[in-house]
Write a protein that holds these residues in place. Sequence first.
Motif, PDB file in Angstrom:
ATOM      1  N   ASN A  81       0.867  -1.172   0.000  1.00 12.60           N
ATOM      2  CA  ASN A  81       0.000   0.000   0.000  1.00 12.60           C
ATOM      3  C   ASN A  81       0.908   1.228   0.000  1.00 12.60           C
ATOM      4  N   GLU A  82       1.178   1.756  -1.185  1.00 15.86           N
ATOM      5  CA  GLU A  82       2.178   2.812  -1.331  1.00 15.86           C
ATOM      6  C   GLU A  82       1.776   4.092  -0.611  1.00 15.86           C
ATOM      7  N   ALA A  83       0.495   4.382  -0.573  1.00 18.97           N
ATOM      8  CA  ALA A  83       0.046   5.599   0.107  1.00 18.97           C
ATOM      9  C   ALA A  83       0.332   5.513   1.608  1.00 18.97           C
ATOM     10  N   THR A  84       0.062   4.351   2.190  1.00 18.93           N
ATOM     11  CA  THR A  84       0.326   4.177   3.622  1.00 18.93           C
ATOM     12  C   THR A  84       1.812   4.235   3.906  1.00 18.93           C
ATOM     13  N   LEU A  85       2.613   3.602   3.057  1.00 21.98           N
ATOM     14  CA  LEU A  85       4.069   3.613   3.255  1.00 21.98           C
ATOM     15  C   LEU A  85       4.624   5.028   3.120  1.00 21.98           C
ATOM     16  N   ALA A  86       4.141   5.786   2.132  1.00 26.26           N
ATOM     17  CA  ALA A  86       4.610   7.162   1.951  1.00 26.26           C
ATOM     18  C   ALA A  86       4.259   8.007   3.172  1.00 26.26           C
ATOM     19  N   GLY A  87       3.091   7.823   3.717  1.00 30.38           N
ATOM     20  CA  GLY A  87       2.707   8.564   4.916  1.00 30.38           C
ATOM     21  C   GLY A  87       3.613   8.255   6.090  1.00 30.38           C
ATOM     22  N   LEU A  89       6.767   7.241   5.907  1.00 35.02           N
ATOM     23  CA  LEU A  89       8.091   7.839   5.645  1.00 35.02           C
ATOM     24  C   LEU A  89       8.073   9.338   5.909  1.00 35.02           C
ATOM     25  N   GLU A  90       6.995  10.018   5.548  1.00 35.02           N
ATOM     26  CA  GLU A  90       6.897  11.454   5.818  1.00 35.02           C
ATOM     27  C   GLU A  90       6.864  11.718   7.316  1.00 35.02           C
ATOM     28  N   VAL A 115       0.544  -1.882   5.587  1.00 33.38           N
ATOM     29  CA  VAL A 115       1.530  -1.537   4.554  1.00 33.38           C
ATOM     30  C   VAL A 115       1.559  -2.618   3.479  1.00 33.38           C
TER      31      VAL A 115
END
Length: 293
Positions: A81-87, A89-90, A115
């Motif tokens: 889930n790239e959106a969850t992973l990006a969140g 990392l931010e 994730v």
Amino acid sequence: MAIESMTGFARAAGVAGIHAWAWEIRSVNARGLDVRVRVPPGFETLAEAARKRLGGAFARGTLHVNLSITSDAGPPRPRINEATLAGLLEAVARLPASATIRPPSFDALLGIRGVVELADEGEDALATLEAPLLAGLEAAVLGLKEARAGEGRALEALVTAHLASIARLTEEAERHPARGVEAVRERLAMQVQALLEASQALDPQRLHQEAALLAVKADIREEIDRLRAHVAALRALLDQGGPIGRKLDFLSQEFGREASTLCAKAGDAGLSRIGLELRTVVDQMREQVQNVE
């Protein structure tokens, strides 16, 4: 309209693309209608459709409905889930630098729930399968209707045979010699004599009252009339058809009461035999009508 049984089984199966599916419906006796549906995750809308369709098709019975779906697509594939992973990392990037806090590894991030997910093909499968599954549900419902109707035809034949036996035994009781005037007079004379022997103090008026009471208790005219009326009512119900199981069961209970009363009043071995045979046939009939919708 014919009667239906509450017992039956139906199955409808098919293949759509890489998916194979099967509906199975098993019906058993119940006081009312109870529809129990099991479907795979993601197909809950079909469960509601099944309840609605079966609720409109049947009046009584417990219906166990199962939908099974298999696929040649292989095991579910994991995806990130790239959106969850990006969140995540931010969020980590906004943390203040610290010598005691080490940056998270990808292994740790991938281990966080949400994730990594298994590919969910439920919505796509539902879109592909909805039409054939609804058609299969309809086929299974019609198959169950036919199965219950076939059982109903067999039940009707059995109930009709039992009813004919009840009518025959009722007429045998009506014509039995023990109901003749001379036979009744003889039994009353014996009973009056027994009263006199039991108590010499009975006055003529009291003795007359006791004799009249014995005569009333020994008369099975009302039981015969009610048995005839119940026979006519049950035949009318069978001609009417449809979901009449509860009415048939009620009438069977009434038959049982009249047969028991006839046995109690008989006062003669021959009439008692008829009454006992009546009770046996009534019990057999009631076992059958409890399967009728």
